[in-house]
Design an enzyme around this catalytic site. Structure first.
Site, PDB file in Angstrom:
ATOM      1  N   LYS A   1       0.842  -1.214   0.000  1.00 21.16           N
ATOM      2  CA  LYS A   1       0.000   0.000   0.000  1.00 21.16           C
ATOM      3  C   LYS A   1       0.875   1.262   0.000  1.00 21.16           C
ATOM      4  O   LYS A   1       2.085   1.190   0.246  1.00 21.16           O
ATOM      5  CB  LYS A   1      -0.908  -0.006   1.219  1.00 21.16           C
ATOM      6  CG  LYS A   1      -0.180   0.127   2.551  1.00 21.16           C
ATOM      7  CD  LYS A   1      -1.143  -0.072   3.724  1.00 21.16           C
ATOM      8  CE  LYS A   1      -0.414   0.003   5.044  1.00 21.16           C
ATOM      9  NZ  LYS A   1      -1.237  -0.522   6.148  1.00 21.16           N
TER      10      LYS A   1
ATOM     11  N   ARG B   1     -11.483   0.299  13.797  1.00 19.37           N
ATOM     12  CA  ARG B   1     -11.407   0.813  12.436  1.00 19.37           C
ATOM     13  C   ARG B   1     -12.401  -0.023  11.640  1.00 19.37           C
ATOM     14  O   ARG B   1     -13.565  -0.067  12.014  1.00 19.37           O
ATOM     15  CB  ARG B   1      -9.954   0.687  11.934  1.00 19.37           C
ATOM     16  CG  ARG B   1      -9.550   1.785  10.983  1.00 19.37           C
ATOM     17  CD  ARG B   1      -8.057   1.758  10.671  1.00 19.37           C
ATOM     18  NE  ARG B   1      -7.624   0.615   9.885  1.00 19.37           N
ATOM     19  CZ  ARG B   1      -6.356   0.382   9.523  1.00 19.37           C
ATOM     20  NH1 ARG B   1      -5.410   1.225   9.886  1.00 19.37           N
ATOM     21  NH2 ARG B   1      -6.034  -0.666   8.792  1.00 19.37           N
TER      22      ARG B   1
ATOM     23  N   TYR C   1      14.026  31.692   3.719  1.00 21.50           N
ATOM     24  CA  TYR C   1      12.869  32.493   4.141  1.00 21.50           C
ATOM     25  C   TYR C   1      12.905  32.757   5.636  1.00 21.50           C
ATOM     26  O   TYR C   1      13.224  31.878   6.426  1.00 21.50           O
ATOM     27  CB  TYR C   1      11.569  31.759   3.803  1.00 21.50           C
ATOM     28  CG  TYR C   1      11.322  31.608   2.325  1.00 21.50           C
ATOM     29  CD1 TYR C   1      11.449  32.684   1.458  1.00 21.50           C
ATOM     30  CD2 TYR C   1      10.949  30.372   1.801  1.00 21.50           C
ATOM     31  CE1 TYR C   1      11.212  32.537   0.100  1.00 21.50           C
ATOM     32  CE2 TYR C   1      10.707  30.206   0.444  1.00 21.50           C
ATOM     33  CZ  TYR C   1      10.840  31.299  -0.400  1.00 21.50           C
ATOM     34  OH  TYR C   1      10.600  31.138  -1.726  1.00 21.50           O
TER      35      TYR C   1
ATOM     36  N   MET D   1       9.671  25.076  -0.318  1.00 24.14           N
ATOM     37  CA  MET D   1       8.810  24.184  -1.082  1.00 24.14           C
ATOM     38  C   MET D   1       9.622  23.273  -2.001  1.00 24.14           C
ATOM     39  O   MET D   1       9.372  22.080  -2.097  1.00 24.14           O
ATOM     40  CB  MET D   1       7.822  25.014  -1.911  1.00 24.14           C
ATOM     41  CG  MET D   1       6.748  24.201  -2.594  1.00 24.14           C
ATOM     42  SD  MET D   1       5.696  25.215  -3.636  1.00 24.14           S
ATOM     43  CE  MET D   1       4.842  26.214  -2.421  1.00 24.14           C
TER      44      MET D   1
HETATM   45  C1  LIG Z   1      -0.637  -1.477   6.916  1.00 27.22           C
HETATM   46  C2  LIG Z   1      -1.241  -2.745   7.274  1.00 27.22           C
HETATM   47  C3  LIG Z   1      -0.445  -3.874   7.465  1.00 27.22           C
HETATM   48  C4  LIG Z   1       1.063  -3.811   7.479  1.00 27.22           C
HETATM   49  O1  LIG Z   1       1.518  -3.192   8.658  1.00 27.22           O
HETATM   50  P1  LIG Z   1       3.084  -2.999   8.964  1.00 27.22           P
HETATM   51  O2  LIG Z   1       3.136  -2.512  10.369  1.00 27.22           O
HETATM   52  O3  LIG Z   1       3.572  -1.971   8.004  1.00 27.22           O
HETATM   53  O4  LIG Z   1       3.724  -4.304   8.743  1.00 27.22           O
HETATM   54  C5  LIG Z   1      -1.093  -5.079   7.672  1.00 27.22           C
HETATM   55  N1  LIG Z   1      -2.451  -5.159   7.707  1.00 27.22           N
HETATM   56  C6  LIG Z   1      -3.231  -4.074   7.557  1.00 27.22           C
HETATM   57  C7  LIG Z   1      -4.717  -4.240   7.619  1.00 27.22           C
HETATM   58  C8  LIG Z   1      -2.667  -2.839   7.331  1.00 27.22           C
HETATM   59  O5  LIG Z   1      -3.451  -1.758   7.191  1.00 27.22           O
END
Ligand SMILES: *Cc1c(COP(=O)(O)O)cnc(C)c1O
Length: 398
Positions: free
Chosen positions: A46, A147, A289, A337
């Site tokens: 991700k 969550r 700046y 920036m």
């Molecule tokens: C991000 C995430 C992971 C991985 O977590 P890490 O701490 O980066 O290994 C696993 N499962 C879910 C649902 C996540 O959102």
């Protein structure tokens, strides 16, 4: 080695470090639990592969992992397209993030596994049926992160649609996610979550008239995989540590106690930048700046064409250093920036171009993501994931 790109700033991805981290996790799976040779290795790509570049990282890891997890349906579709263009075999892909009914359809069409973690799942039923599509699904159990996911107690009502004839979802797995594994060295809360997870699996089995063993179970991210081996279940979802970063100091300390063989994790990412200008400033000159820095003495500076737009946090103003020729070069004045200014007095002998390392190693000195996170009062997860996706990622593979 420090001249790998036509662009002035680029990200180097160390392919051999990625492979070494995967091998380390293969070694960790089942340590202390020899009955479980079948455990699969899942990884998380991700957030642009935690800033490392989705496709660049994929190129290295695709042949070496069992399951790839993504948050965004778009990323999963991109990976499918890429597999097709390369004529690679299809890996198992599982989207664990928010998915709209339309996206459920697109994922099912591409053979991507989906997560049922909120009420969009039921909204997707009609859309899938209208297309005559079936989807392999994993049910997310709410075990205490607050969550996504369903409480074990609400499954009978909220997931009753899974029992309807012609339901397009085939429930293949059950998952959850820990809230408090990396911030602590005792795992009380995680153990409580594991209990809730079991309750969720039991509740789902009862609802669907199945055995708990009929489902693939997965709950462990990097930290739990390392410090709570009993949570590794059928597969793990390794994120941050795939990239060679320990989730936290606490995790590293705990892992030293729990694991017979502590894995060596190798940081994968380096961030370099070629100077735009190197010049001498007279004593008394101001930099940047707000004129927040004033040279006490004659100072040689390098202007580096990266800034907070590129993901170099503005809070690093006056607090960080980069590496030039293996030496520390402090950031002078404010992060702008698109620019920072660093002090290279004594680091380079003339006004010729230099290559700075913002993250990573140069001649034995290192600026780690953890160090930068400390200066920026955040966690290394945020530092790497916010590195601009516009910067070129180059896989260096030797
Ligand atoms: C991000 C995430 C992971 C991985 O977590 P890490 O701490 O980066 O290994 C696993 N499962 C879910 C649902 C996540 O959102």
């Amino acid at each position: 080695m420090l001249e790998a790109s036509a662009e002035s700033s680029w990200i180097e991805i160390d392919g051999s470090a990625l492979r070494a981290n995967l091998a380390a996790f293969r070694g960790v799976l089942g340590q202390g639990d020899t009955n479980h040779g079948e455990r699969k290795l899942g990884i998380v790509l991700k957030a642009n592969a935690y800033g490392h570049g989705l496709l660049e990282t994929l190129t290295v890891v695709h042949p070496l992992v069992d399951i790839i997890h993504l948050i965004s349906p778009r990323d999963a579709l991109l990976v499918r397209k890429y597999e097709e263009s390369r004529q690679w075999p299809r890996r198992r892909l599982l989207v664990i993030g928010a998915t709209s009914p339309e996206e459920f359809v697109q994922l099912a069409e591409e053979g991507v596994e989906v997560t049922l973690g909120d009420d969009n799942a039921v909204a997707a039923v009609a859309a899938l049926q209208a297309r005559g599509l079936r989807a392999q699904a994993h049910v997310h159990v709410e075990t205490g992160l607050s969550r996504e996911g369903f409480f074990p107690s609400e499954m009978r009502t909220k997931l009753a649609f899974l029992n309807a004839p012609e339901c397009p979802f085939e429930v293949k797995g059950v998952l959850s996610h820990f809230a408090n594994t990396e911030d602590v060295t005792e795992q009380q809360y995680a153990l409580q979550q594991l209990k809730q997870f079991d309750a969720g699996v039991t509740s789902l089995s009862a609802l669907l008239g199945k055995n708990s063993a009929d489902f693939e179970r997965h709950i462990a991210a990097s930290a739990a995989t390392l410090v709570l081996p009993q949570s590794q279940c059928d597969f793990v979802r390794v994120g941050i540590s795939l990239y060679g970063l320990w989730p936290s100091t606490e995790t590293r300390l705990s892992a030293k106690i729990v694991l017979p063989n502590l894995p060596k994790l190798q940081p994968v990412l380096s961030w370099r930048c070629r100077s735009q200008i190197v010049k001498k400033l007279a004593a008394g000159a101001y930099v940047g700046y707000g004129c927040t820095f004033r040279c006490e003495r004659e100072t040689r500076i390098a202007v580096l064409p990266i800034g907070y737009y590129d993901g170099y946090p503005r809070i690093l103003s006056g607090r960080a250093h980069v590496l030039v020729n293996g030496h520390r070069a402090p950031v002078l004045g404010r992060v702008m920036m698109n620019h920072i200014v660093v002090d290279v007095t004594g680091v380079t002998g003339d006004e010729g171009q230099v290559v700075a390392t913002l993250l990573g190693s140069d001649s034995g000195e290192t600026v780690s993501a953890e160090m930068v996170a400390g200066w920026a009062q955040t966690i290394h997860y945020e530092i790497v994931t916010r590195i601009g996706s516009h910067l070129r990622r180059i896989v260096i593979d030797q």
